[in-house]
Motif scaffolding. Structure first.
Motif, PDB file in Angstrom:
ATOM      1  N   ILE A  39       9.031  17.414  42.223  1.00  0.00           N
ATOM      2  CA  ILE A  39      10.066  17.715  41.235  1.00  0.00           C
ATOM      3  C   ILE A  39      11.115  16.602  41.222  1.00  0.00           C
ATOM      4  O   ILE A  39      11.513  16.111  40.159  1.00  0.00           O
ATOM      5  CB  ILE A  39      10.731  19.079  41.536  1.00  0.00           C
ATOM      6  CG1 ILE A  39       9.726  20.218  41.339  1.00  0.00           C
ATOM      7  CG2 ILE A  39      11.973  19.289  40.657  1.00  0.00           C
ATOM      8  CD1 ILE A  39      10.215  21.563  41.839  1.00  0.00           C
ATOM      9  N   TYR A  40      11.537  16.180  42.414  1.00  0.00           N
ATOM     10  CA  TYR A  40      12.531  15.110  42.531  1.00  0.00           C
ATOM     11  C   TYR A  40      12.010  13.836  41.853  1.00  0.00           C
ATOM     12  O   TYR A  40      12.744  13.166  41.111  1.00  0.00           O
ATOM     13  CB  TYR A  40      12.825  14.852  44.005  1.00  0.00           C
ATOM     14  CG  TYR A  40      13.902  13.831  44.235  1.00  0.00           C
ATOM     15  CD1 TYR A  40      15.247  14.182  44.174  1.00  0.00           C
ATOM     16  CD2 TYR A  40      13.585  12.506  44.522  1.00  0.00           C
ATOM     17  CE1 TYR A  40      16.246  13.241  44.382  1.00  0.00           C
ATOM     18  CE2 TYR A  40      14.575  11.557  44.736  1.00  0.00           C
ATOM     19  CZ  TYR A  40      15.898  11.930  44.660  1.00  0.00           C
ATOM     20  OH  TYR A  40      16.874  10.996  44.868  1.00  0.00           O
ATOM     21  N   ALA A  41      10.758  13.514  42.102  1.00  0.00           N
ATOM     22  CA  ALA A  41      10.174  12.308  41.516  1.00  0.00           C
ATOM     23  C   ALA A  41      10.118  12.403  39.999  1.00  0.00           C
ATOM     24  O   ALA A  41      10.467  11.446  39.297  1.00  0.00           O
ATOM     25  CB  ALA A  41       8.779  12.071  42.089  1.00  0.00           C
ATOM     26  N   ALA A  42       9.682  13.546  39.492  1.00  0.00           N
ATOM     27  CA  ALA A  42       9.593  13.713  38.041  1.00  0.00           C
ATOM     28  C   ALA A  42      10.962  13.549  37.401  1.00  0.00           C
ATOM     29  O   ALA A  42      11.100  12.916  36.346  1.00  0.00           O
ATOM     30  CB  ALA A  42       8.999  15.078  37.704  1.00  0.00           C
ATOM     31  N   ASP A  43      11.984  14.074  38.038  1.00  0.00           N
ATOM     32  CA  ASP A  43      13.339  13.937  37.520  1.00  0.00           C
ATOM     33  C   ASP A  43      13.816  12.487  37.630  1.00  0.00           C
ATOM     34  O   ASP A  43      14.581  12.012  36.800  1.00  0.00           O
ATOM     35  CB  ASP A  43      14.287  14.871  38.273  1.00  0.00           C
ATOM     36  CG  ASP A  43      15.609  15.050  37.562  1.00  0.00           C
ATOM     37  OD1 ASP A  43      15.600  15.290  36.337  1.00  0.00           O
ATOM     38  OD2 ASP A  43      16.645  14.927  38.228  1.00  0.00           O
ATOM     39  N   GLY A  44      13.335  11.783  38.651  1.00  0.00           N
ATOM     40  CA  GLY A  44      13.767  10.412  38.898  1.00  0.00           C
ATOM     41  C   GLY A  44      13.168   9.367  37.976  1.00  0.00           C
ATOM     42  O   GLY A  44      13.645   8.241  37.937  1.00  0.00           O
ATOM     43  N   VAL A  45      12.133   9.713  37.234  1.00  0.00           N
ATOM     44  CA  VAL A  45      11.545   8.732  36.324  1.00  0.00           C
ATOM     45  C   VAL A  45      11.986   8.939  34.876  1.00  0.00           C
ATOM     46  O   VAL A  45      11.639   8.137  34.021  1.00  0.00           O
ATOM     47  CB  VAL A  45       9.994   8.706  36.400  1.00  0.00           C
ATOM     48  CG1 VAL A  45       9.532   8.348  37.785  1.00  0.00           C
ATOM     49  CG2 VAL A  45       9.400  10.005  35.949  1.00  0.00           C
ATOM     50  N   ARG A  46      12.772   9.981  34.642  1.00  0.00           N
ATOM     51  CA  ARG A  46      13.286  10.184  33.284  1.00  0.00           C
ATOM     52  C   ARG A  46      14.146   8.991  32.872  1.00  0.00           C
ATOM     53  O   ARG A  46      14.787   8.373  33.710  1.00  0.00           O
ATOM     54  CB  ARG A  46      14.134  11.460  33.201  1.00  0.00           C
ATOM     55  CG  ARG A  46      13.374  12.723  33.373  1.00  0.00           C
ATOM     56  CD  ARG A  46      14.276  13.952  33.321  1.00  0.00           C
ATOM     57  NE  ARG A  46      15.358  13.858  34.310  1.00  0.00           N
ATOM     58  CZ  ARG A  46      16.654  13.846  34.010  1.00  0.00           C
ATOM     59  NH1 ARG A  46      17.056  13.923  32.771  1.00  0.00           N
ATOM     60  NH2 ARG A  46      17.566  13.760  34.967  1.00  0.00           N
ATOM     61  N   GLN A  47      14.170   8.708  31.596  1.00  0.00           N
ATOM     62  CA  GLN A  47      14.959   7.576  31.098  1.00  0.00           C
ATOM     63  C   GLN A  47      16.428   7.711  31.449  1.00  0.00           C
ATOM     64  O   GLN A  47      17.086   6.733  31.767  1.00  0.00           O
ATOM     65  CB  GLN A  47      14.817   7.448  29.582  1.00  0.00           C
ATOM     66  CG  GLN A  47      13.680   6.560  29.168  1.00  0.00           C
ATOM     67  CD  GLN A  47      13.749   6.267  27.682  1.00  0.00           C
ATOM     68  OE1 GLN A  47      14.053   7.140  26.884  1.00  0.00           O
ATOM     69  NE2 GLN A  47      13.462   5.037  27.320  1.00  0.00           N
ATOM     70  N   ASN A  48      16.949   8.924  31.424  1.00  0.00           N
ATOM     71  CA  ASN A  48      18.379   9.110  31.686  1.00  0.00           C
ATOM     72  C   ASN A  48      18.668   9.421  33.154  1.00  0.00           C
ATOM     73  O   ASN A  48      19.774   9.825  33.490  1.00  0.00           O
ATOM     74  CB  ASN A  48      18.960  10.189  30.772  1.00  0.00           C
ATOM     75  CG  ASN A  48      18.325  11.547  30.977  1.00  0.00           C
ATOM     76  OD1 ASN A  48      17.262  11.649  31.562  1.00  0.00           O
ATOM     77  ND2 ASN A  48      18.961  12.582  30.476  1.00  0.00           N
ATOM     78  N   ALA A  49      17.697   9.215  34.044  1.00  0.00           N
ATOM     79  CA  ALA A  49      17.948   9.395  35.479  1.00  0.00           C
ATOM     80  C   ALA A  49      18.925   8.314  35.944  1.00  0.00           C
ATOM     81  O   ALA A  49      18.910   7.189  35.451  1.00  0.00           O
ATOM     82  CB  ALA A  49      16.646   9.305  36.269  1.00  0.00           C
ATOM     83  N   SER A  50      19.747   8.677  36.907  1.00  0.00           N
ATOM     84  CA  SER A  50      20.739   7.723  37.405  1.00  0.00           C
ATOM     85  C   SER A  50      20.058   6.576  38.147  1.00  0.00           C
ATOM     86  O   SER A  50      18.965   6.727  38.688  1.00  0.00           O
ATOM     87  CB  SER A  50      21.722   8.429  38.337  1.00  0.00           C
ATOM     88  OG  SER A  50      21.083   8.756  39.564  1.00  0.00           O
TER      89      SER A  50
END
Length: 112
Positions: A39-50
C-alpha cells in the motif's frame, strides 16, 4: 479493528517500522506488514506523492534488494516495475493484498 486499518497505518509515520516487520522472517505479523508496504509503495508512485515519500520508498526498495529474502525481493522488484510503469497499478493487487496472497513478480509488459 476498523475495516481499513491497513490503509490507516500505511503512511510515512509507521513505514520504517512496517518495513522492518516485513523484513523480519520471524515476525508473526509479517504478511500484514508486507501488505502495508505494498500500500505504501502504491501511494509512493502516484504523481502527487511527496518527494520525501518517493525518496523513502526508493531507499526501502534498495534495502530489500540488498538484504531481503524472496518475498521482499519480489516486493522490491514489483515496486521497481510500478515505478517505471505506474499505469499497471491494479487496486486488488496493491491495496487489497493480492500480491501478498499470490506472490509473483510483475513483468514490465504485464497489462496489470
Amino acid at each position: 479493528m476498523p475495516p481499513d486499518w491497513d490503509l490507516l497505518i500505511s503512511g510515512d509515520v509507521l513505514a520504517p517500522t512496517l518495513f522492518e516487520l516485513a523484513m523480519d522472517r520471524q515476525c508473526p505479523a509479517r504478511r500484514f506488514a508486507q501488505h502495508c508496504m505494498y500500500i505504501y509503495a502504491a501511494d509512493g508512485v502516484r504523481q502527487n506523492a511527496s518527494g520525501q515519500r518517493k525518496r523513502r520508498l526508493k531507499k526501502f526498495v534498495e534495502r530489500a534488494e540488498e538484504v531481503g529474502d524472496e518475498p521482499m525481493s519480489i516486493w522490491a522488484h514489483n515496486c521497481r516495475v510500478l515505478m517505471s510503469r505506474p499505469e499497471i497499478f491494479d487496486y486488488s493487487d496493491w491495496i487489497e493484498g493480492g500480491l501478498v496472497r499470490h506472490q509473483r513478480r510483475l513483468g514490465l509488459f504485464n497489462r496489470r
